[in-house]
Write a protein that holds these residues in place. Structure first.
Motif, PDB file in Angstrom:
ATOM      1  N   LEU A   1       0.819  -1.208   0.000  1.00  0.00           N
ATOM      2  CA  LEU A   1       0.000   0.000   0.000  1.00  0.00           C
ATOM      3  C   LEU A   1       0.856   1.263   0.000  1.00  0.00           C
ATOM      4  N   GLU A   2       2.091   1.148   0.456  1.00  0.00           N
ATOM      5  CA  GLU A   2       2.985   2.310   0.443  1.00  0.00           C
ATOM      6  C   GLU A   2       3.227   2.753  -1.003  1.00  0.00           C
ATOM      7  N   ASN A   3       3.137   4.057  -1.235  1.00  0.00           N
ATOM      8  CA  ASN A   3       3.306   4.669  -2.559  1.00  0.00           C
ATOM      9  C   ASN A   3       2.141   4.378  -3.503  1.00  0.00           C
ATOM     10  N   GLU A   4       1.062   3.807  -2.998  1.00  0.00           N
ATOM     11  CA  GLU A   4      -0.143   3.593  -3.792  1.00  0.00           C
ATOM     12  C   GLU A   4      -1.151   4.716  -3.497  1.00  0.00           C
ATOM     13  N   SER A   5      -2.175   4.820  -4.351  1.00  0.00           N
ATOM     14  CA  SER A   5      -3.253   5.782  -4.143  1.00  0.00           C
ATOM     15  C   SER A   5      -4.541   5.020  -3.863  1.00  0.00           C
ATOM     16  N   ILE A   6      -5.092   5.189  -2.669  1.00  0.00           N
ATOM     17  CA  ILE A   6      -6.313   4.492  -2.263  1.00  0.00           C
ATOM     18  C   ILE A   6      -7.520   5.190  -2.879  1.00  0.00           C
ATOM     19  N   VAL A   7      -8.407   4.395  -3.486  1.00  0.00           N
ATOM     20  CA  VAL A   7      -9.584   4.953  -4.148  1.00  0.00           C
ATOM     21  C   VAL A   7     -10.895   4.346  -3.665  1.00  0.00           C
ATOM     22  N   SER A   8     -10.834   3.256  -2.894  1.00  0.00           N
ATOM     23  CA  SER A   8     -12.078   2.593  -2.502  1.00  0.00           C
ATOM     24  C   SER A   8     -11.884   1.782  -1.227  1.00  0.00           C
ATOM     25  N   VAL A   9     -12.926   1.755  -0.413  1.00  0.00           N
ATOM     26  CA  VAL A   9     -12.956   0.912   0.785  1.00  0.00           C
ATOM     27  C   VAL A   9     -14.300   0.199   0.813  1.00  0.00           C
ATOM     28  N   THR A  10     -14.277  -1.123   1.010  1.00  0.00           N
ATOM     29  CA  THR A  10     -15.503  -1.922   1.116  1.00  0.00           C
ATOM     30  C   THR A  10     -15.594  -2.510   2.519  1.00  0.00           C
ATOM     31  N   PHE A  11     -16.703  -2.239   3.191  1.00  0.00           N
ATOM     32  CA  PHE A  11     -16.969  -2.781   4.523  1.00  0.00           C
ATOM     33  C   PHE A  11     -17.894  -3.980   4.362  1.00  0.00           C
ATOM     34  N   ILE A  12     -17.497  -5.131   4.912  1.00  0.00           N
ATOM     35  CA  ILE A  12     -18.218  -6.384   4.710  1.00  0.00           C
ATOM     36  C   ILE A  12     -18.926  -6.809   5.992  1.00  0.00           C
ATOM     37  N   ASN A  13     -20.247  -6.876   5.925  1.00  0.00           N
ATOM     38  CA  ASN A  13     -21.044  -7.462   6.996  1.00  0.00           C
ATOM     39  C   ASN A  13     -21.375  -8.904   6.631  1.00  0.00           C
ATOM     40  N   GLN A  14     -22.117  -9.584   7.499  1.00  0.00           N
ATOM     41  CA  GLN A  14     -22.482 -10.972   7.198  1.00  0.00           C
ATOM     42  C   GLN A  14     -23.382 -11.067   5.977  1.00  0.00           C
ATOM     43  N   ASN A  15     -24.335 -10.158   5.842  1.00  0.00           N
ATOM     44  CA  ASN A  15     -25.342 -10.293   4.792  1.00  0.00           C
ATOM     45  C   ASN A  15     -25.329  -9.178   3.755  1.00  0.00           C
ATOM     46  N   ASP A  16     -24.437  -8.212   3.899  1.00  0.00           N
ATOM     47  CA  ASP A  16     -24.342  -7.153   2.904  1.00  0.00           C
ATOM     48  C   ASP A  16     -22.984  -6.474   2.993  1.00  0.00           C
ATOM     49  N   ALA A  17     -22.768  -5.530   2.093  1.00  0.00           N
ATOM     50  CA  ALA A  17     -21.501  -4.799   2.066  1.00  0.00           C
ATOM     51  C   ALA A  17     -21.774  -3.363   1.641  1.00  0.00           C
ATOM     52  N   TYR A  18     -20.917  -2.443   2.105  1.00  0.00           N
ATOM     53  CA  TYR A  18     -21.012  -1.025   1.766  1.00  0.00           C
ATOM     54  C   TYR A  18     -19.703  -0.597   1.123  1.00  0.00           C
ATOM     55  N   VAL A  19     -19.816  -0.001  -0.071  1.00  0.00           N
ATOM     56  CA  VAL A  19     -18.642   0.398  -0.841  1.00  0.00           C
ATOM     57  C   VAL A  19     -18.517   1.915  -0.812  1.00  0.00           C
ATOM     58  N   TYR A  20     -17.310   2.406  -0.551  1.00  0.00           N
ATOM     59  CA  TYR A  20     -17.025   3.840  -0.554  1.00  0.00           C
ATOM     60  C   TYR A  20     -15.972   4.123  -1.619  1.00  0.00           C
ATOM     61  N   ASN A  21     -16.340   4.917  -2.614  1.00  0.00           N
ATOM     62  CA  ASN A  21     -15.422   5.332  -3.664  1.00  0.00           C
ATOM     63  C   ASN A  21     -15.126   6.820  -3.498  1.00  0.00           C
ATOM     64  N   PHE A  22     -13.887   7.220  -3.668  1.00  0.00           N
ATOM     65  CA  PHE A  22     -13.539   8.621  -3.449  1.00  0.00           C
ATOM     66  C   PHE A  22     -12.310   9.007  -4.266  1.00  0.00           C
ATOM     67  N   ASP A  23     -12.002  10.305  -4.258  1.00  0.00           N
ATOM     68  CA  ASP A  23     -10.803  10.789  -4.935  1.00  0.00           C
ATOM     69  C   ASP A  23      -9.586  10.083  -4.352  1.00  0.00           C
ATOM     70  N   GLU A  24      -8.615   9.808  -5.186  1.00  0.00           N
ATOM     71  CA  GLU A  24      -7.451   9.052  -4.750  1.00  0.00           C
ATOM     72  C   GLU A  24      -6.679   9.768  -3.639  1.00  0.00           C
ATOM     73  N   VAL A  25      -6.224   8.968  -2.683  1.00  0.00           N
ATOM     74  CA  VAL A  25      -5.444   9.471  -1.552  1.00  0.00           C
ATOM     75  C   VAL A  25      -4.098   8.753  -1.555  1.00  0.00           C
ATOM     76  N   PHE A  26      -3.029   9.498  -1.705  1.00  0.00           N
ATOM     77  CA  PHE A  26      -1.694   8.921  -1.829  1.00  0.00           C
ATOM     78  C   PHE A  26      -1.158   8.491  -0.465  1.00  0.00           C
ATOM     79  N   VAL A  27      -0.642   7.272  -0.395  1.00  0.00           N
ATOM     80  CA  VAL A  27      -0.029   6.754   0.829  1.00  0.00           C
ATOM     81  C   VAL A  27       1.452   7.110   0.791  1.00  0.00           C
TER      82      VAL A  27
END
Length: 401
Positions: free
Chosen positions: A278-304
């Protein structure tokens, strides 16, 4: 009794990233074309649900000629993230340095016994209550391999498929049930925090799915979260683990890397091989996983920002506590700043007062009024923590003399 149901194959829509055009943590190939193609005949009884001729999201690979049984099982992190992240090769047990947090996460599997047996801490082993589908003709063999499996009389909206080969249980990519894809959240990247070398804070604007208080009421993503996937612009996907990176306020996600690995002393990190990427990468999405569903967050890239290797900066507070002098601040730090904090007490009960925040230089002058207020009525001697920040490197912890 036969009935018609909608198969658990909802997947993330192929939405473009805001300002970056990358895919989310669940790939475009997971999208189901229509409700009609997702329907199947299901045979139900009081003990289990048998699935016939069901199609699911790409990668799940249900055999149309086989019958399946739904249920829940406890999985290792490697099994849980199988097919959903770039690699599961370096997952191991996460060793906790405390025996106090075993009950905070409903779906965290540990070897905790009691505070006497596990007085020095315990191991976080994986994820409980994961929905799985196993072929009916492999059910007995699977139960012998994983005795945590419990059959269900209902079909879940999200699951992994189990296949037994050569006496080993292999798990497919997850058929995600995406409850929402959020595109207006912001992400904050901190470095050198108490929870990790890096900390990602997902800050919601129009939604309030992520628990961000001490109360676990009314949040879709809370302490029962099963997993989190962080995705970068290049397509790297890394699965996070409880107490190492996932916290009871799950909008906060932290991780260490091998180059530093000095923060978050609460656990002994594993999976550093993947976290390092992840170092020197740009994060663009985070997915939170529950037992029966998931929530996806997409955003402007954030440089690590990378960690500055082989560096030692020292700070000396003068005897009158008016100034701080520095040695070893590198010349190649861009827009270098210094934050000096006076800390009284330890842990959650500590009181922290910023006594300098500004441009880095050989000597800085402390805020006398702020320091006097911090020392007022104190019952114990305080200590200083100092951090050097810049545009091009992660925050550098300073050794205070």
């Amino acid at each position: 009794m036969k009935k018609r149901v909608l198969a658990a194959v909802l997947a993330v829509a192929a939405l473009s990233m805001v300002g970056c055009g990358s895919e989310s943590a669940v790939s475009e190939s997971d999208v189901v074309a229509s409700e009609a193609s997702a329907e199947a005949s299901v045979e139900s009884d009081a003990e289990s649900t048998v699935i016939e001729d069901e199609e699911t999201a790409a990668g799940t690979a249900l055999d149309p000629n086989a019958e399946y049984v739904y249920g829940t099982a406890t999985l290792t992190y490697a099994e849980f993230y199988s097919g959903d992240v770039s690699s599961t090769d370096s997952y191991d047990a996460v060793s906790s340095a405390t025996a106090k947090k075993y009950e905070l996460f409903t779906n965290m599997n540990t070897d905790y016994v009691d505070e006497t047996t596990n007085a020095e801490g315990y191991n976080v082993l994986g994820v409980k209550n994961v929905n799985v589908a196993v072929r009916a003709d492999q059910l007995d063999e699977y139960k012998s391999l994983n005795d945590s499996f419990v059959e269900s009389d209902t079909e879940p909206s999200q699951f992994k498929v189990v296949n037994i080969e050569n006496g080993k249980a292999d798990y497919s990519a997850t058929s995600f049930n995406i409850a929402d894809t959020v595109t207006d959240a912001e992400v904050e990247l901190l470095t050198g925090t108490n929870w990790g070398d890096y900390q990602i804070n997902v800050i919601e604007k129009s939604t309030s799915y992520l628990r961000n208080t001490r109360e676990d009421e009314g949040f879709a993503v809370s302490a029962d979260v099963q997993g989190v996937i962080v995705e970068t612009k290049s397509g790297l996907k890394v699965g996070m683990e409880h107490l190492q990176s996932i916290w009871v306020q799950p909008y906060e996600i932290s991780f260490n890397i091998s180059a530093d690995n000095s923060h978050n002393s609460h656990v002994s990190y594993d999976n550093l091989t993947e976290l390092d990427k992840l170092e020197n990468e740009s994060i663009v999405s985070v997915t939170f996983i529950n037992q029966n569903d998931a929530y996806v967050y997409n955003f402007d890239e954030v440089f690590v920002k990378p960690v500055y290797r082989d560096i030692k900066i020292t700070a000396t507070v003068d005897e009158n506590e008016k100034t701080v002098s520095f040695t070893g601040i590198p010349d190649d730090l861009e827009n270098a700043t210094v934050t000096a904090t006076y800390v009284v007490g330890q842990g959650k009960e500590s009181v922290k007062t910023v006594v300098y925040e500004g441009a880095a230089s050989d000597t800085v002058t402390l805020d006398a009024d702020a320091l006097a207020e911090a020392k007022k009525d104190q019952t114990e001697e305080g200590t200083y923590t100092v951090v050097v920040s810049s545009d091009n490197y992660a925050d550098i912890a300073v050794e205070v003399e």
